[in-house]
Design a protein around this motif. Structure first.
Motif, mmCIF file in Angstrom:
data_model
loop_
_atom_site.group_PDB
_atom_site.id
_atom_site.type_symbol
_atom_site.label_atom_id
_atom_site.label_comp_id
_atom_site.label_asym_id
_atom_site.label_seq_id
_atom_site.Cartn_x
_atom_site.Cartn_y
_atom_site.Cartn_z
ATOM 1 N N VAL A 187 0.796 -1.196 -0.141
ATOM 2 C CA VAL A 187 0.157 -0.121 -0.039
ATOM 3 C C VAL A 187 0.911 1.268 0.009
ATOM 4 C CG1 VAL A 187 -2.054 1.091 0.946
ATOM 5 C CG2 VAL A 187 -1.565 -1.278 1.454
ATOM 6 N N PRO B 147 0.139 5.064 0.538
ATOM 7 C CA PRO B 147 -0.577 6.117 0.788
ATOM 8 C C PRO B 147 -0.054 7.463 0.140
ATOM 9 C CG PRO B 147 0.639 5.583 2.901
ATOM 10 C CD PRO B 147 1.073 4.741 1.729
ATOM 11 N N SER C 52 5.380 7.000 2.509
ATOM 12 C CA SER C 52 6.058 5.935 1.888
ATOM 13 C C SER C 52 5.557 4.624 1.815
ATOM 14 C CB SER C 52 7.230 5.691 3.105
ATOM 15 O OG SER C 52 6.929 6.022 4.360
ATOM 16 N N PHE D 120 4.041 0.901 2.412
ATOM 17 C CA PHE D 120 3.713 0.101 3.417
ATOM 18 C C PHE D 120 3.341 -1.321 3.109
ATOM 19 C CE2 PHE D 120 3.499 4.049 5.229
ATOM 20 C CZ PHE D 120 3.654 3.986 6.586
ATOM 21 N N ARG E 95 0.874 -4.514 4.153
ATOM 22 C CA ARG E 95 -0.091 -5.088 4.825
ATOM 23 C C ARG E 95 -0.204 -6.425 5.028
ATOM 24 N NH1 ARG E 95 -4.882 -0.769 4.469
ATOM 25 N NH2 ARG E 95 -5.005 -1.809 2.276
ATOM 26 N N GLU F 257 -1.175 -7.193 10.529
ATOM 27 C CA GLU F 257 0.043 -6.298 10.841
ATOM 28 C C GLU F 257 0.248 -5.504 9.637
ATOM 29 O OE1 GLU F 257 2.470 -6.391 14.097
ATOM 30 O OE2 GLU F 257 0.382 -6.616 14.748
ATOM 31 N N THR F 258 0.429 -4.245 9.965
ATOM 32 C CA THR F 258 1.035 -3.425 9.060
ATOM 33 C C THR F 258 2.484 -2.698 9.347
ATOM 34 O OG1 THR F 258 -1.244 -2.648 8.585
ATOM 35 C CG2 THR F 258 0.451 -1.026 7.634
ATOM 36 N N TYR F 259 3.310 -2.985 8.300
ATOM 37 C CA TYR F 259 4.868 -2.390 8.435
ATOM 38 C C TYR F 259 4.985 -1.558 7.447
ATOM 39 C CZ TYR F 259 5.201 -6.175 11.782
ATOM 40 O OH TYR F 259 5.220 -7.156 12.859
ATOM 41 N N LYS F 260 5.946 -0.470 7.706
ATOM 42 C CA LYS F 260 6.664 0.304 6.730
ATOM 43 C C LYS F 260 7.558 -0.738 5.817
ATOM 44 C CE LYS F 260 8.776 4.659 6.565
ATOM 45 N NZ LYS F 260 9.782 5.467 7.230
ATOM 46 N N HIS G 61 2.755 -1.532 15.199
ATOM 47 C CA HIS G 61 4.165 -1.448 15.345
ATOM 48 C C HIS G 61 4.655 -0.164 15.056
ATOM 49 C CE1 HIS G 61 8.471 -2.738 14.546
ATOM 50 N NE2 HIS G 61 8.352 -1.961 13.504
ATOM 51 N N ASP H 69 5.120 9.335 9.036
ATOM 52 C CA ASP H 69 5.249 7.881 9.012
ATOM 53 C C ASP H 69 4.283 7.182 9.922
ATOM 54 O OD1 ASP H 69 7.134 7.616 7.001
ATOM 55 O OD2 ASP H 69 8.818 7.346 8.317
ATOM 56 N N ASN I 56 0.953 7.691 8.977
ATOM 57 C CA ASN I 56 0.564 6.510 7.582
ATOM 58 C C ASN I 56 0.341 5.279 8.197
ATOM 59 O OD1 ASN I 56 0.133 8.344 5.412
ATOM 60 N ND2 ASN I 56 2.442 8.882 5.237
ATOM 61 N N ARG I 57 1.105 4.797 9.164
ATOM 62 C CA ARG I 57 0.921 3.513 9.758
ATOM 63 C C ARG I 57 -0.634 3.425 10.050
ATOM 64 N NH1 ARG I 57 5.528 0.580 10.903
ATOM 65 N NH2 ARG I 57 7.181 1.952 11.002
ATOM 66 N N VAL J 132 -3.082 3.472 7.135
ATOM 67 C CA VAL J 132 -3.068 2.291 6.154
ATOM 68 C C VAL J 132 -3.831 1.009 7.053
ATOM 69 C CG1 VAL J 132 -1.431 0.410 5.298
ATOM 70 C CG2 VAL J 132 -1.151 2.958 4.993
ATOM 71 N N ASP J 133 -3.282 1.074 8.298
ATOM 72 C CA ASP J 133 -3.799 -0.065 9.098
ATOM 73 C C ASP J 133 -5.128 0.038 9.498
ATOM 74 O OD1 ASP J 133 -2.514 -2.641 10.410
ATOM 75 O OD2 ASP J 133 -3.692 -1.900 12.028
ATOM 76 N N GLU K 170 -7.652 3.217 6.056
ATOM 77 C CA GLU K 170 -7.971 2.816 4.767
ATOM 78 C C GLU K 170 -8.819 1.621 4.487
ATOM 79 O OE1 GLU K 170 -4.781 3.985 1.781
ATOM 80 O OE2 GLU K 170 -4.771 2.048 1.795
#
Lengths: 187, 363
Positions: A28, A30, A34, A36, A38, A52-55, B214, B223, B226-227, B230-231, B234
């Motif tokens: 993803v 956004p 930056s 991400f 999922r 979980e979501t990570y960069k 996290h 950042d 956006n975590r 997105v989590d 969205e």
């Protein structure tokens, strides 16, 4: 450690101290942000689903999960006792969470253990297995309403719905995922 | 054996879509512009990687050139020189993004700037664009052969254009007016966090961690936001109706002007199915603010895989002569996906990158 952007479906990750398999992965971006990742993960010990979501440049710990062939010795109601027939190393696999597999564990047969470091976390059952019918009533004549079938018991205690012609002492092939009778085995 | 990768009906629909976008803006007095794909310097944006090439200058040093990630770098120069309202449909290039259902490294962007307008005016214009496109294209889409056979009894009996959306629910749902929600309200609704109270990085990190996400130490406000977005946000706004999310937090550095509440900026994004379709600003017109953005983003780009030149004089285009205006960037391929009811970009673009890479020797 692995960069989150490099995570693939099927990989095993260590999250919050627990081994998880990656079931789904989605990238993803956004708007004005930056990249991400999922993830949908499955806890390999409990089966619970985690999201979980990570960069993509976060570091994520990988879980060292591998297969090991063992012979099933016996169960004491709490653990499956197994042995690696090459190293003679013994493993006690807790039955908690694996109760549905107990009916498919045949003493002396070889199974694949899923190991996380030194801990067994799962047992893989072959998709089809042969069992000996230990208890079977005689087929009742004229009983065709249920497609002429009856319930028999095999050596592990598993109950299987079979055609009425199956007799005590005969061998049958069973689908271990559905628990369904497949065919009679002539040996 | 060669398998045709070409969906002729889709090629035709794209051609009609581009024709109708042109017709819409030309009828409203916008000037269509044609700006270069190659630029010697770009607007620095920390989250973007670009493509670099070079101009070979016989007997002189080579000149580095970059493929534009957006035509904004040219459009703002035109606006500064008094172009008036402009639009362009152009190919843009973004490197380092995962190729997927919504991403191709080369894609088509529609960018339109309206002078003497703000971001709210741009909502009205964008809604009018959608109405125009649905009116003009629905009969075509209804007659398209496709998965699930869109050519229905209903469409062949040809009622007036708008009524054709009946039975084409994916088109019906795109009809304006669009729902509008502020980013603050949306985050509050879906996470319980109030962005009004979380304006510094530390407090936002703590709050987001408490939700079980996290978060890295020392990461930027943007950042962490956006975590969270997105989590939690969205996926929650992933409905098949267009949603305009307005008033983005100032913690996300962009070239949009500051809102009445300085914690937010005059910016919106248009989402459909949880996918970003368009981004809009009431444009920043203050030269100092633009210079600050350039300095901050240039510093943040230190670790970029593909560094690019930045024109130190660029902020000088802004100032008293720069018009009050609002710009929208809209992904044409994503719009075509929505119109055609397709869920993968590779089905609406000719020779998409995933396809050409898998059949070539350059894997």
């Amino acid at each position: 450690m692995i960069r989150a952007g490099g995570i693939e479906k099927g990989m095993c990750l260590l999250i919050k101290g627990e081994p998880h398999a990656v079931a789904e992965r989605e990238f993803v971006n956004p708007g004005k942000g930056s990249a991400f990742v999922r993830l949908k993960l499955k806890n390999l010990r409990t089966g619970l689903v985690l999201r979980e979501t990570y960069k993509s440049n976060d570091n994520v710990e990988t879980a060292d999960v591998f297969d090991r062939d063992v012979q099933f010795l016996y169960s004491d109601g709490e653990n499956f006792h197994c042995m690696d027939m090459e190293s003679y190393e013994q493993f006690d696999v807790p039955m908690a969470g694996l109760e549905d597999k107990a009916n498919y564990m045949k003493e002396g047969d070889t199974y694949t253990l899923v190991m996380w470091e030194t801990t067994p976390i799962d047992i893989k059952i072959p998709l089809k297995m042969v069992f000996v019918v230990t208890e079977a009533a005689e087929g009742v004549k004229g009983d065709t309403v249920q497609g002429a079938s009856k319930i028999v018991k095999v050596e592990t205690g598993l109950e299987v719905k079979v055609p009425i012609f199956i007799k005590e002492g005969e061998k049958i092939l069973v689908n271990t995922e559905s628990g369904d009778y497949v065919e009679r085995v002539n040996t | 054996m060669l398998v045709s990768m070409i969906n002729h009906a889709m090629v035709r629909l794209r051609s009609l879509l581009v024709r109708e976008i042109r017709a819409f803006f030309q009828a409203r007095g916008y000037l269509e512009v044609d700006t270069p794909k190659l630029a010697p310097s770009l607007i620095p944006e920390a989250h973007l990687e670009v493509f670099a090439t070079e101009l070979i200058n016989p007997d002189h040093p080579c000149v580095p050139l970059f493929l534009i990630p957006s035509p904004e770098v040219w459009h703002k120069r035109l606006l500064a020189e008094g172009s008036g309202s402009i639009f362009e449909i152009t190919h843009c290039f973004r490197n380092g993004e995962q190729i997927g259902p919504y991403h191709n490294p080369e894609f088509t962007m529609l960018e339109y700037y309206t002078v003497d307008a703000d971001h709210l005016d741009s909502i009205t214009i964008t809604e009018a664009l959608f109405t125009h496109l649905l009116d003009a294209l629905t009969p075509e889409i209804a007659a398209m052969p496709g998965p699930g056979g869109r050519r229905s009894e209903q469409s062949r009996n040809a009622p007036p254009a708008r009524d054709l959306t009946v039975g084409h629910r994916h088109l019906e749902r795109l009809l304006p007016p669009f729902t509008r929600t502020s980013v603050r309200d949306s985050v509050l609704e879906h996470t319980g966090l109030d962005l009004d109270l979380l304006t510094d990085s530390e407090s936002l990190r703590t709050a987001v961690r408490q939700l079980g996400l996290h978060v890295e130490d020392e990461e930027s406000w943007a950042d962490t936001f956006n975590r969270l977005f997105v989590d939690r946000v969205e996926p929650a706004i992933a409905t098949d109706r267009p949603l305009i999310l307005t008033d983005y937090p100032s913690g996300i550095p962009v070239l949009a002007s500051e809102g009445n509440d300085p914690r937010y900026r005059n910016r919106w994004e248009l989402y459909v199915n949880g996918v970003e379709l368009a981004n809009c600003y009431a444009e920043e017109t203050d030269a100092n603010a633009v210079a600050h953005f350039f300095a901050e983003q240039t510093a943040a780009k230190r670790d970029a895989r593909v560094p690019h030149a930045v024109d130190p004089d660029y902020p000088h285009h802004f100032g008293p002569s720069f018009p009050r205006c609002s710009g929208v960037a809209l992904g044409v391929d994503r719009l075509l996906m929505l119109l055609a009811g397709e869920i993968n970009m590779s089905r609406v673009i000719l020779f998409g990158m995933s396809g050409i890479l898998s059949v070539s020797n350059y894997r």
